[in-house]
Motif scaffolding. Sequence first.
Motif, PDB file in Angstrom:
ATOM      1  N   ASP A 186      -3.770  -4.761   0.717  1.00  0.00           N
ATOM      2  CA  ASP A 186      -2.793  -5.759   0.175  1.00  0.00           C
ATOM      3  C   ASP A 186      -2.961  -7.221   0.760  1.00  0.00           C
ATOM      4  N   GLU A 190      -4.635 -10.739  -0.220  1.00  0.00           N
ATOM      5  CA  GLU A 190      -3.916 -12.057  -0.487  1.00  0.00           C
ATOM      6  C   GLU A 190      -4.735 -13.129   0.381  1.00  0.00           C
ATOM      7  N   ALA A 196      -5.026  -7.029  -5.310  1.00  0.00           N
ATOM      8  CA  ALA A 196      -4.933  -5.762  -4.363  1.00  0.00           C
ATOM      9  C   ALA A 196      -5.929  -4.453  -4.775  1.00  0.00           C
TER      10      ALA A 196
END
Length: 237
Positions: A186, A190, A196
């Motif tokens: 995740d 980002e 994700a």
Amino acid sequence: MIKHVRFDKKKRVVDELIRRIEAGVMADGFLLPGEHQLAEEFAVSRGTLREALAELKRRNYIATQSGVGSIVTFDGMALDQRSGWAQALADTGAQVTTDILRLEAVTRPDLLSRFGSDQFIALDRLRRTPDGVAVSLERSLMPACGGLESLPSVGLIDNSLTITLAAFGYIGANGDQWIGAEALSDDDAELLGRPAGCVFLKAARTTYDRRERFMEYVESWLDPLHFRLHLQFGASK
């Protein structure tokens, strides 16, 4: 006429060295031969050769460090040409920019048995295309010794890890690399601006210098739309 002849000789040297660099013959991190050897190879004066090297430096193909020499810093074509990686986006002539996300001392007890130390300098970098799209995330670990422990306070030389390592006597000679595919975490998704779980190519490379000292362990997450693997085998034609 004399100036014209000298310009032609300089251009010949520049063009040939660029050809070798872009072809991966002189890969990123390659230490160029000394000025005397290069001048003899190209049959030019030391002055002409120095002008050619200055031009290569101006065009970001090499960097020069006192006491070390001239080192190839061009990575627009090869991420690690000796290991077979090449950037597909280089086919269009696109260059990438690099953002330094972290440069700090870290303790890694899990690597003590592997590298004989748990003290490292960590360098995280994000590479982007000219339009701002992130195409790779690299996390490097270097030994926190031999002067490298000062990097968090003094920074990289010429914003180049290759030049910095060479300045401290670390010039890559051998190692190994593992390549596979892995879903982004995740946090990494980002950073890279991806959803994700998006699958990226992952390369893990360990490099040792000419004195067989550990010099870098790097994990790279590579956008498969911009990177490809090329392996050559058998006799070249």
